[in-house]
Design an enzyme around this catalytic site. Structure first.
Site, PDB file in Angstrom:
ATOM      1  N   CYS A 121       0.815  -1.204   0.000  1.00  0.00           N
ATOM      2  CA  CYS A 121       0.000   0.000   0.000  1.00  0.00           C
ATOM      3  C   CYS A 121       0.855   1.264   0.000  1.00  0.00           C
ATOM      4  CB  CYS A 121      -1.007  -0.040   1.155  1.00  0.00           C
ATOM      5  SG  CYS A 121      -2.451   0.977   0.790  1.00  0.00           S
ATOM      6  N   HIS A 171      -3.770  -4.759   0.497  1.00  0.00           N
ATOM      7  CA  HIS A 171      -3.246  -5.270   1.776  1.00  0.00           C
ATOM      8  C   HIS A 171      -3.319  -6.795   1.749  1.00  0.00           C
ATOM      9  CE1 HIS A 171      -2.621  -1.575   4.011  1.00  0.00           C
ATOM     10  NE2 HIS A 171      -3.663  -1.100   3.347  1.00  0.00           N
ATOM     11  N   GLU A 225      -1.817  -8.918   3.390  1.00  0.00           N
ATOM     12  CA  GLU A 225      -1.729  -9.561   4.714  1.00  0.00           C
ATOM     13  C   GLU A 225      -3.110  -9.903   5.263  1.00  0.00           C
ATOM     14  OE1 GLU A 225      -1.240  -6.436   4.000  1.00  0.00           O
ATOM     15  OE2 GLU A 225      -1.702  -5.055   5.642  1.00  0.00           O
TER      16      GLU A 225
HETATM   17  N1  GLN Z   1      -1.865   6.743   2.774  1.00  0.00           N
HETATM   18  C1  GLN Z   1      -1.944   5.996   1.570  1.00  0.00           C
HETATM   19  C2  GLN Z   1      -3.277   6.213   0.863  1.00  0.00           C
HETATM   20  O1  GLN Z   1      -4.193   6.666   1.478  1.00  0.00           O
HETATM   21  C3  GLN Z   1      -1.703   4.518   1.814  1.00  0.00           C
HETATM   22  C4  GLN Z   1      -2.723   3.891   2.667  1.00  0.00           C
HETATM   23  C5  GLN Z   1      -2.278   2.592   3.284  1.00  0.00           C
HETATM   24  O2  GLN Z   1      -1.102   2.279   3.310  1.00  0.00           O
HETATM   25  N2  GLN Z   1      -3.211   1.825   3.812  1.00  0.00           N
HETATM   26  O3  GLN Z   1      -3.424   5.943  -0.288  1.00  0.00           O
END
Ligand code: GLN
Length: 602
Positions: free
Chosen positions: A417, A544, A546
């Protein structure tokens, strides 16, 4: 509803019943059994792990289980909670942002849960208040009992009906005695009464102390904790005693005497080496049999299914106990001292490690001071790194320095992410000569906003935050590493706002970065990788991953990372990696669009 029809509905329906909260239509009391787990004495005893392990024991017997966590807090969901204080925010396939315990249940039961499995006081009160505004209480004053408690019972019964579960497994958040959970406990008392004898099994998790100065186990706190539960009208049927060492027979007998529970149903639940051992430990002690006996489910137990499930699980345990290799994986991150903030990543690495007969040693990399000059030293002991998700600006430059080092020095790496976004920025700056590349989350004025909000998001930005949440389909490009992992399509879970800005994709790809996974419906980049001739394992995902790793079905990105890390640690390692079947659920297809959320995220 206008005031005339509101009045009609109040007059037409009788408001005399004290119950006033009927069963959901079609509900048959007594068909579904319930197991309710309460915590006493103190928090932090591993109630979620205990509950999910016990639920697994029942599931292994061929029963359909549906868990639900009842949270005391007033937030509608966990989306706005700080992972530093509360542990990671877990995201379900349907986009629900919930407590990390739901992750524990998904992993233990290998189920994809939904919003129905997660309940907060905020949700309960919201429903009560909405119903009040539409005249649903037939002219009565709205009270904690029966209306609020009725709504709690409703939630459980709707879950029972929606999932056709044999057993609904209820975990009450917090500890008996907390003000915010008291009405949940009262609702459980009523539930047991209404469902009829032997339909609801109450399990109290308590704590037996063993102070070092005394060197013996003391049961007083446990007795008082259970007494407190009994004062609420709940007579436990089973008591689980958390303790450092196996709880002695005399201590269990004493607790039995003070709580009207036969000592054969007061069990020890002492510390053990690994949480994966707990289901077998519970079976060994006889917890599962006690629940089945109480609920009268003996006839429904499928012994062959249970034997097969236990064999698979003990196979996992024995592989876990005898790793033939070990690797060191670093996790960079803002919350470097709080393991709960990265619980699912840690679990995913465990799953992948067991699958590859490898012990994964974790190291936390503090990126706050990290620069190009110090990266080599800071990362020297590692065979691989993970740059995990994050929000905001802190640590970004350190992460970028880290990614540059591992990219150039061919150290295996997985960006998750925010980590994926940092990998794009690093590559733009150092491989595509866009020195001032950045994310608009970090620098709104930068020359090359390679990570940006998409135009349609910008339009609704003024209304609050926009977040792409939950499971989304991903189309995978053939001939890539991702294609080896998933085939042409997979599904991953997301929780982010920013995206790779489509106008830079061509430049990035010309320099060698491959966007191997994209949304099938929009120009959204979901997976990146460097080809094998450039790097042994450099992979990033906007998702994500995970959140979807399971002990027996490790997530491919983590498998790939650990496999490459073994190659880094043992240069003559030559075992090929066979990816198991994809974990993509067949589940609901959520619109691939940003969802409006009214709050900003941490
Ligand atoms: N802050 C980043 C976004 O909003 C990544 C978010 C995250 O890592 N869950 O796109």
């Amino acid at each position: 509803m206008d005031s005339h029809s509101l009045f009609q509905s109040i007059r037409d329906r009788s408001a005399e019943s004290e119950q006033n909260v009927p069963f959901p239509p079609g509900y048959e009391p007594g068909r579904t059994r319930y197991v309710v787990v309460f915590g006493t004495v103190m928090s932090g005893l591993g109630k979620g792990i205990f509950s999910s392990s016990l639920a697994k024991c029942l599931q292994d017997k061929g029963l359909t289980i549906s868990p639900i966590k009842l949270e005391g807090y007033l937030n509608i969901d966990s989306g706005t909670l700080n992972p530093f204080r509360h542990g990671e925010v877990f995201v379900l396939d349907d986009g629900t942002e919930c407590d990390m315990d739901l992750g524990t249940y998904e992993r233990a039961l290998d189920l994809d849960l939904t919003a129905q499995n997660f309940c907060t006081s905020g949700q309960i009160y919201r429903r009560v208040l909405e119903r009040e505004r539409t005249g649903g209480y037939l002219g009565r004053d709205v009270q904690m009992i029966p209306h609020v408690t009725g709504e709690v019972k409703n939630r459980l019964r709707e879950l029972a009906m929606g999932t056709r579960a044999d057993v609904v497994f209820v975990e009450i958040g917090g500890t008996v005695g907390d003000v915010e959970n008291a009405y949940y406990i009262e609702a459980m008392r009523q539930l047991a009464f209404e469902e009829g004898p032997n339909s609801v099994c109450f399990v109290a998790l308590t704590y037996v102390m063993e102070p070092a100065i005394l060197g013996e186990q003391k049961s007083k706190a446990a007795q008082l904790g259970i007494r407190r539960l009994m004062e609420c009208g709940i007579q436990p049927h089973i008591i689980a005693c958390r303790a450092q060492n196996p709880v002695e027979r005399q201590v269990r007998e004493k607790i039995a005497l003070f709580s009207n529970v036969p000592s054969s149903r007061v069990f020890s639940m002492h510390d053990c080496e690994s949480v994966y051992q707990i289901p077998e430990m519970l079976r060994g002690a006889g917890y599962d049999k006690a629940v089945i006996d109480y609920l009268g489910l003996d006839e429904d137990v499928d012994l062959d299914a249970e034997r097969a499930a236990r064999d698979v699980w003990t196979g996992y345990l024995s592989r876990m106990r005898a790793p033939s290799r070990q690797v060191r994986i670093g996790i960079t991150g803002k919350y470097t001292s709080v393991r709960d903030a990265y619980a699912s990543i840690i679990k995913s690495l465990e799953h992948a490690g067991v699958h590859l007969n490898c012990k994964v040693l974790l190291e936390w990399v503090d990126v706050s001071e990290l620069t190009d000059d110090t990266a080599a030293e800071a990362l020297s002991s590692l065979n691989g790194i993970i740059v995990p998700g994050a929000f905001g600006t802190r640590g970004a430059e350190g992460k970028i320095a880290c990614l540059k080092h591992v990219r150039i020095n061919r150290i295996p790496c997985l960006g998750i992410c925010y980590g994926f976004q940092m990998a794009v920025i690093e590559f733009a700056r150092n491989a595509c000569s866009m020195e001032d590349a950045n994310s608009t989350e970090i620098d709104n004025e930068c020359r090359y906003p390679v990570i940006n909000l998409l135009p349609e998001q910008k339009k609704i930005e003024g209304l609050g935050g926009t977040m792409r949440l939950g499971g989304q389909d991903v189309r995978v490009r053939s001939g890539t590493r991702a294609f080896d992992m998933f085939g042409e399509r997979t599904r991953l879970r997301f929780r982010h706002r920013y995206e790779v800005d489509p106008q830079y994709i061509e430049t990035l790809e010309r320099a060698g970065m491959v966007f191997s996974g994209r949304s099938p419906r929009a120009e959204i980049m979901n997976i990146l990788e460097l080809p094998a001739d450039m790097h042994p394992y450099y992979v990033g995902t906007q998702a994500h991953p995970e959140l979807t790793s399971r002990p027996l079905r490790p997530q491919p990105f983590f498998l790939g990372l650990v496999h490459a890390a073994i190659g880094h640690a043992y240069p003559d390692y030559a075992e090929a990696l066979c990816y198991p079947k994809s974990v993509a659920p067949a589940g609901v297809d959520v619109e691939d669009a940003v969802r409006d959320v009214s709050s900003s995220r941490l």
